[in-house]
Each structure stands twice: as C-alpha cells, then as structure tokens.
Design an enzyme around this catalytic site. Structure first.
Site, PDB file in Angstrom:
ATOM      1  CD  GLN A  22       1.325   1.364   4.176  1.00  0.00           C
ATOM      2  OE1 GLN A  22       1.724   0.274   4.725  1.00  0.00           O
ATOM      3  NE2 GLN A  22       2.016   2.625   4.881  1.00  0.00           N
ATOM      4  CB  SER A  23      -4.731   1.632   2.797  1.00  0.00           C
ATOM      5  OG  SER A  23      -5.608   3.242   1.877  1.00  0.00           O
ATOM      6  CB  THR A  78     -10.710  11.150 -13.866  1.00  0.00           C
ATOM      7  OG1 THR A  78     -10.565  11.904 -12.902  1.00  0.00           O
ATOM      8  CG2 THR A  78     -10.617  10.020 -13.776  1.00  0.00           C
ATOM      9  CE  LYS A  79      -9.744  17.588 -10.107  1.00  0.00           C
ATOM     10  NZ  LYS A  79      -9.332  17.775  -9.271  1.00  0.00           N
ATOM     11  CD  GLU A 143      -0.499   2.352   9.867  1.00  0.00           C
ATOM     12  OE1 GLU A 143      -0.865   2.021  10.569  1.00  0.00           O
ATOM     13  OE2 GLU A 143      -1.112   2.035   8.503  1.00  0.00           O
ATOM     14  CG  ASP A 172      -1.949   3.268   5.214  1.00  0.00           C
ATOM     15  OD1 ASP A 172      -3.232   4.027   5.036  1.00  0.00           O
ATOM     16  OD2 ASP A 172      -1.004   4.604   6.198  1.00  0.00           O
ATOM     17  N   GLY A 247      -2.297 -13.058  26.235  1.00  0.00           N
ATOM     18  CA  GLY A 247      -2.603 -14.405  25.914  1.00  0.00           C
ATOM     19  C   GLY A 247      -2.490 -15.203  27.101  1.00  0.00           C
ATOM     20  N   GLY A 248      -2.679 -16.502  27.137  1.00  0.00           N
ATOM     21  CA  GLY A 248      -3.039 -17.792  28.258  1.00  0.00           C
ATOM     22  C   GLY A 248      -1.793 -17.921  29.041  1.00  0.00           C
TER      23      GLY A 248
END
Length: 414
Positions: A22-23, A78-79, A143, A172, A247-248
């Site tokens: 996912q990330s 890629t090996k 995650e 992610d 928050g404020g």
C-alpha cells in the site's frame, strides 16, 4: 479566450514503480493520476495484494485494483542476470524510481544508490521504509505498527480504553502522500541542477508529522492541565481524549436518532455559536448565565455542555440535526458510514467515488484523486493485469525481439 491544456501535469515523466502492498502503490498511483507514465515492475508471481482479501476467485483483489489504477504492469525476475540487465535499462530510461522493499533489499540486488546514479544521474530514487536510521531500522513495518510508534495510537481512543488504531491509513497511504511531495520537490530541483537525488520517507516519521498537535500538547502539559480536553486527570503525557477536537474550539460527536452505530453528528462550539445552540436545545437562559456565557466558563463543563446538546440531538435524525445546526452557521458534520460514503451523490459528482471498468471483474468502485488540477483533470483508469504490458514495454520500447520475449517468459525471467 481561456486555453485549456490537453496534456497532464506530469506528462513525459516515466516512473519505475517497484512498490508493493500500500504505501508505495498509493504514492505511484497519485503520480499516475497526475499524468506520469507509471510502469509497475512486479515479480512473475505479482504484487502479493493481487491475491489478498479476494472477493472473487482468480480475479485481482480490490486491495490491488484500488491502489494501482492508471499504471502499466510488467514482470521481471531481478535475481537473474538477464533480469538485472533489463532492470538497468529500465532505470536508464526512467525519471523516477520508487521502492518500498525491506532495508537493503535493492542494494543486495546490486543496485545501490551509487550504482543507480552511475546508470542515470538524473533519476529521482524514492525509498519508503518503516523507520529511519537507528534501533528500529530493521523492524518490520505495517500500518498499525507505524501508528503505534508514530504517536497516533497512544492518543487515539477513550481515556478508560486501550490504545486504538485509526481507520484512516495514515501509516501507509499517509506515507505515500509524503513521498509524492518529496518526489515532486526533487523533480523541480532537477530542473535547476540537472541532477536527481534520493528521497527517503519513513512510515513512523510520516505518522509523527500527522500527530504534531499531540507533540504540541505534550509540551503544553509542562504548564498545567489541558483545559480543552475533557479529561479530569493529567499525568506527564498526553492522554487519550475520545472525540475531543484537539484544537482551540471544543468539539464532540453527539448521538442522534434512531441510535445506530453511526447516528452521530460532530459539533464544534465556537464562541459565536453558543447563543444559537442554547436556543436550538431549548435552554436560551444559558446564553447569558455567567456559568455558561463565555468559553472560559464552559471549558470546565465540556462534558455537561455536550450532554445538553445530545439531549436535544438524540431525538432527531442526524440529517435534521445537520440542517438545524447549519442553518445557524454552527460547524458540524454527520458521521458518514462507508455505505453512506459510497452512495454519496456529491462525492460521485466530485469524482471522489468512481466506478471503473475492469477486464476480469467487470467493474469496481474506487476512491478518485483528491488533488484537483484545473489544467490536468484526472480520468481514473483500471489497474493493469499482471504483465499486461510486457510486450509493449520490452518489445515496443526496449527493442527486444519477439523471440527473446518468448524465451524470457519460458525461462522465468519475466
């Protein structure tokens, strides 16, 4: 007359997408939506999420389709020596390379940053990892692990309950958005320098960046209790504070009729909104009561204040509560369930809930691009099938012969 550009913001940018799960895919999908040519390089077995959480047998899962729209897919082992040669050529032809393997995995393939720079000095090489350099570097990152170690879980949930994960994928997809920011900055700097550079983003760091207000409050604790929190007791760390706004202006989710799991409206009480709220809830005398009239007077009574509002809202459907509050310009929002979101006409009209045709599953619903560019509108296209663009890339662009492509496939290189 206004001229509308027909090209996309990132037209001409080639992205070599070596990401999975996912990330990384969330980052490269955003780049694809903005017009980059994203070539997703997968092992011959494919991104693991193609098969995870399937709702239909032998069809790419929604997990995969919703994170890989607008990309092309090629396969490569890629090996193998030939695989490394082809990867070298792909790197040479790319503007951006993105990976989210475990620490050192790409180096062990023989593609260190120094080697990648030799192949293509202009490339922007983005890496997503779980953690930065230090004692956590080799930890496996997921995650909720990132949420746990980035400050989110300790500050999410109710005071009397356990640490809680958020439904938003801040570890992610949140990291993916940070990565896109880094890639775009590096591409912009390349316009001046002619050089590419490394972009490193850690999931823990991205979550921490999204939790900066809690670090703000950690420092404020040194000067006493946090008045805007509903908590009664404070130690030496920021507590979980339920649905407090942080928050404020104080906010809370108040229950509505008929009392289902998502029958709530989140209400924020601004100073200017207090008088109309008192009228709505049938307690107009509280508008001028010294014990309620000012924000300072109300802060110690936050819990009671929202209890009074809930006594009014709990007898009304959330959409009526929303209408009444908005009529008085009071900030609020209904808690929308996933079903309500997927059926929301305004989200469909804004291109945020999109139906996408798919060659095998027929159609799926996905989230559209939240980034709207006036001259670069996004058309969400289907995720690719595994290796769908092997011939297009290897033969059409890298110049391999058809015979070699068949040989590579039979030998397990692609």
């Amino acid at each position: 007359m206004t001229t509308v550009a027909t090209d996309k913001a990132l037209d001409g940018i080639r992205v070599l997408d070596m990401t999975h799960v996912q990330s990384g895919p969330s980052a490269t999908q955003l780049l694809a939506w903005m017009g980059a040519d994203v070539v997703k390089l997968e092992a011959p077995s494919g991104d693991i999420t193609r098969k995870q959480l399937r709702d239909l047998p032998d069809v790419d899962s929604l997990y995969f389709t919703m994170l890989n729209c607008n990309k092309r897919s090629i396969t490569l082992n890629t090996k193998t020596e030939r695989g490394k040669e082809l990867l070298t050529e792909l790197i040479r032809r790319s503007d951006v390379m993105v990976e989210n393997f475990g620490p050192g995995a790409v180096d062990r393939m023989g593609f260190t940053w120094e080697r990648i720079q030799e192949i293509n000095p202009r490339i922007v090489y983005a890496s997503i990892k779980g953690f930065g350099d230090g004692p956590y570097t080799d930890f496996k990152a997921y995650e909720v692990v990132a949420q746990a170690m980035g400050g989110s879980m300790s500050t999410t949930g109710f005071e009397e309950g356990p640490p809680t994960a958020t439904g938003a994928q801040i570890g992610d997809s949140g990291t993916g958005v940070h990565t896109v920011a880094g890639i775009l900055a590096a591409l912009y700097q390349r316009e001046r320098t002619g050089r590419g550079q490394r972009v490193n983003v850690a999931m823990q760091h991205a979550v921490l960046n999204l939790c900066r207000v809690k670090l703000r409050d950690q420092q404020r604790l040194a000067h006493g209790p946090l008045a805007e929190y509903p908590n009664e007791d404070f130690g030496d760390e920021v507590p979980r504070s339920g649905n407090a706004s942080g928050g404020g202006q104080p906010g809370w989710a108040v229950r509505c009729a008929p009392g289902g799991p998502n029958d709530y409206v989140y209400v924020i009480v601004q100073p200017v909104g207090w008088r109309p709220i008192t009228e709505l809830i049938g307690r107009p005398e509280l508008a001028d009561d010294p014990g309620w009239a000012t924000p300072e007077a109300r802060l110690p009574r936050i819990g009671k204040m929202f209890q009074l509002i809930e006594e009014w809202s709990s007898s009304l459907p959330k959409w009526q509560v929303l209408e009444e509050l908005n009529r008085h310009n009071i900030p609020c929002g209904p808690v929308l369930s996933t079903r309500e979101i997927i059926e929301d006409e305004s989200l469909v009209a804004n291109g945020m809930v999109v139906r996408v045709p798919h060659k095998e599953r027929g159609e799926f619903v996905t989230v559209g691009s939240p980034i709207k560019l006036s001259d670069s509108p996004v058309e969400v296209r289907s995720s690719p099938l595994l290796g769908e663009h092997n011939e297009e890339v290897y033969v059409g662009e890298l110049g391999l012969a058809d015979e070699e492509l068949r040989h590579l496939k039979s030998n397990g290189v692609i």
